[in-house]
Scaffold this motif. Structure first.
Motif, PDB file in Angstrom:
ATOM      1  N   ASP A  65       7.057   1.458  -1.456  1.00 15.88           N
ATOM      2  CA  ASP A  65       6.375   2.083  -0.308  1.00 15.88           C
ATOM      3  C   ASP A  65       4.878   2.184  -0.569  1.00 15.88           C
ATOM      4  O   ASP A  65       4.046   1.802   0.268  1.00 15.88           O
ATOM      5  N   GLN A  90       1.823   0.371   1.469  1.00 20.74           N
ATOM      6  CA  GLN A  90       0.801   1.148   2.198  1.00 20.74           C
ATOM      7  C   GLN A  90      -0.589   0.593   1.905  1.00 20.74           C
ATOM      8  O   GLN A  90      -1.414   0.433   2.811  1.00 20.74           O
ATOM      9  N   THR A 100       7.894   9.161   4.799  1.00 23.10           N
ATOM     10  CA  THR A 100       6.640   9.910   4.978  1.00 23.10           C
ATOM     11  C   THR A 100       6.243  10.577   3.662  1.00 23.10           C
ATOM     12  O   THR A 100       5.062  10.784   3.403  1.00 23.10           O
ATOM     13  N   THR A 123       6.133   9.495   0.720  1.00 18.30           N
ATOM     14  CA  THR A 123       5.307   8.693  -0.182  1.00 18.30           C
ATOM     15  C   THR A 123       3.889   8.521   0.368  1.00 18.30           C
ATOM     16  O   THR A 123       3.062   7.867  -0.249  1.00 18.30           O
ATOM     17  N   LEU A 124       3.599   9.123   1.529  1.00 14.37           N
ATOM     18  CA  LEU A 124       2.286   8.977   2.172  1.00 14.37           C
ATOM     19  C   LEU A 124       1.330  10.141   1.928  1.00 14.37           C
ATOM     20  O   LEU A 124       0.179  10.075   2.351  1.00 14.37           O
ATOM     21  N   THR A 184      -2.426  10.809   3.456  1.00 15.76           N
ATOM     22  CA  THR A 184      -2.580  11.755   4.568  1.00 15.76           C
ATOM     23  C   THR A 184      -1.834  13.042   4.209  1.00 15.76           C
ATOM     24  O   THR A 184      -0.605  13.090   4.261  1.00 15.76           O
ATOM     25  N   LEU A 195      -3.148   9.298  10.384  1.00 16.96           N
ATOM     26  CA  LEU A 195      -3.140   8.078   9.556  1.00 16.96           C
ATOM     27  C   LEU A 195      -4.299   7.153   9.898  1.00 16.96           C
ATOM     28  O   LEU A 195      -4.762   6.382   9.055  1.00 16.96           O
TER      29      LEU A 195
END
Ligand code: TK8
Length: 338
Positions: free
Chosen positions: A77, A81, A96, A98-99, A103, A137
């Protein structure tokens, strides 16, 4: 009819014709979209990417083609990204969780026991709060199209049945690369180890880690039952997937091309949630049949864990901002009041 009148009529006819074909002929060019994902083709994630690809081809009269690349063949992931941000890859779907390094508002979805059921999850994710978080994002080079369901997560391990918090002591538990997950499982007493999903099966097989947590669907599709004996129904958090596009690439698309992707994303969301829930409803019986030993937490133990886990809420609220936190709690409060 005199000459002038005939000319005027002909001109009107021509311009009407031009206007109507301009309306019909959408501005769509041949495009190749590399769409990466982490699970295998036979998973709910794989089926939904395939469905999305079919919708895009259909809505673009075959001009836009999606090449679906699963099993993390384009990277984990986190790696995908970065590829999207840099413009080296067009699309992906992933957790989400791993984001949050990109963000911070995404940490909202890491809140343990945030949603009581999928109805609440759908309403908040598709409503103003979910939309606001998704739009964050864009300043980081990503465009979010929609949330899919990964689902409520449950614990598995190869050591022993987990019937109380103390049973987690010393269990090496793989968590996603995310600070809330790391802190949550440390609080519960496990030895939490962050690893990308792409390395998880072999880490379980070689006993680099003893356990992991994921929804039933993933435990089935990734064959974790082959290397995990015990499953504890904990439903400790609802985990969304998010479908994203590289902003660099998105900004070069026409409005019509963007609409093709948006429409396909919406249709895929409804397809994916239904498919995931249908599969999820049968998955526990499947896992038992495969030989997993399943236990539910007693209400008293579930509450003890719940209380312990709410210790992470204060730091989530600080990270996502108290306004967003409050807006979420208010939305849920309103729904629960009926
Ligand atoms: C797949 C992951 C997976 C997630 C995890 O790329 O890492 O445990 O649940 O679905 O995003």
């Amino acid at each position: 009819m005199n000459f002038l009148r005939r000319t005027v009529l002909a001109a009107a006819a021509v311009s009407a014709l031009l206007a109507s074909t301009a309306g019909l002929a959408a501005d769509i060019k041949p495009r190749l979209i590399r769409f990466g994902y982490g699970l295998n083709e036979q998973s709910n994630q794989g089926r939904a990417v395939k469905y999305f690809a079919e919708q895009v081809e259909k809505n673009s009269q075959g001009k836009m083609k999606v090449r679906a690349i699963g099993a993390a063949a384009l990277g984990s992931d986190v790696q995908m990204q970065q590829a999207l941000i840099g413009g080296a890859q067009e699309m992906m779907v992933g957790s989400t969780a791993t984001l949050v390094g990109i963000t911070k508002e995404m940490a909202l979805w890491d809140t343990p026991f945030l949603f009581n059921n999928t109805k609440e999850a759908d309403a908040v994710l598709d409503g103003p709060v979910g939309t606001k978080v998704m739009h964050k994002l864009e300043e980081k080079g990503l465009v979010g199209l929609t949330y899919w369901e990964n689902g409520f997560r449950n614990l598995t391990n190869s050591k022993r049945p987990v019937t109380k918090m103390e049973d987690l002591d010393g269990i090496k538990l793989r968590v996603m690369q995310n600070p809330v997950y790391l802190d949550s499982f440390k609080l519960l007493g496990a030895n939490a180890i962050p690893l990308p999903f792409s390395e998880l099966f072999s880490a379980l097989e070689t006993k680099t880690v003893d356990g992991q947590e994921n929804p039933y669907n993933t435990i089935v599709s990734s064959k974790f039952y082959e290397v995990q004996k015990y499953l504890t129904i904990s439903n400790h958090v609802y985990s969304p997937w998010i479908v994203m596009v590289s902003k660099k690439w998105w900004d070069g698309l026409s409005k019509d091309e963007q609409k093709v992707l948006m429409d396909a994303a919406k249709a895929s969301r409804d397809f994916e949630r239904k498919d995931t829930r249908d599969e999820g409803a049968k998955a526990l019986a499947d896992l038992k049949a495969k030989g997993m030993q399943v236990n539910e937490l007693s209400p008293a133990e579930a509450n003890r864990m719940r209380d312990k886990l709410t210790n992470v809420n204060a730091s989530i609220s600080t990270n996502v901002g108290p306004d967003l936190w409050k807006e979420t709690q208010d939305a849920l409060g309103k729904m629960r009041a009926g």
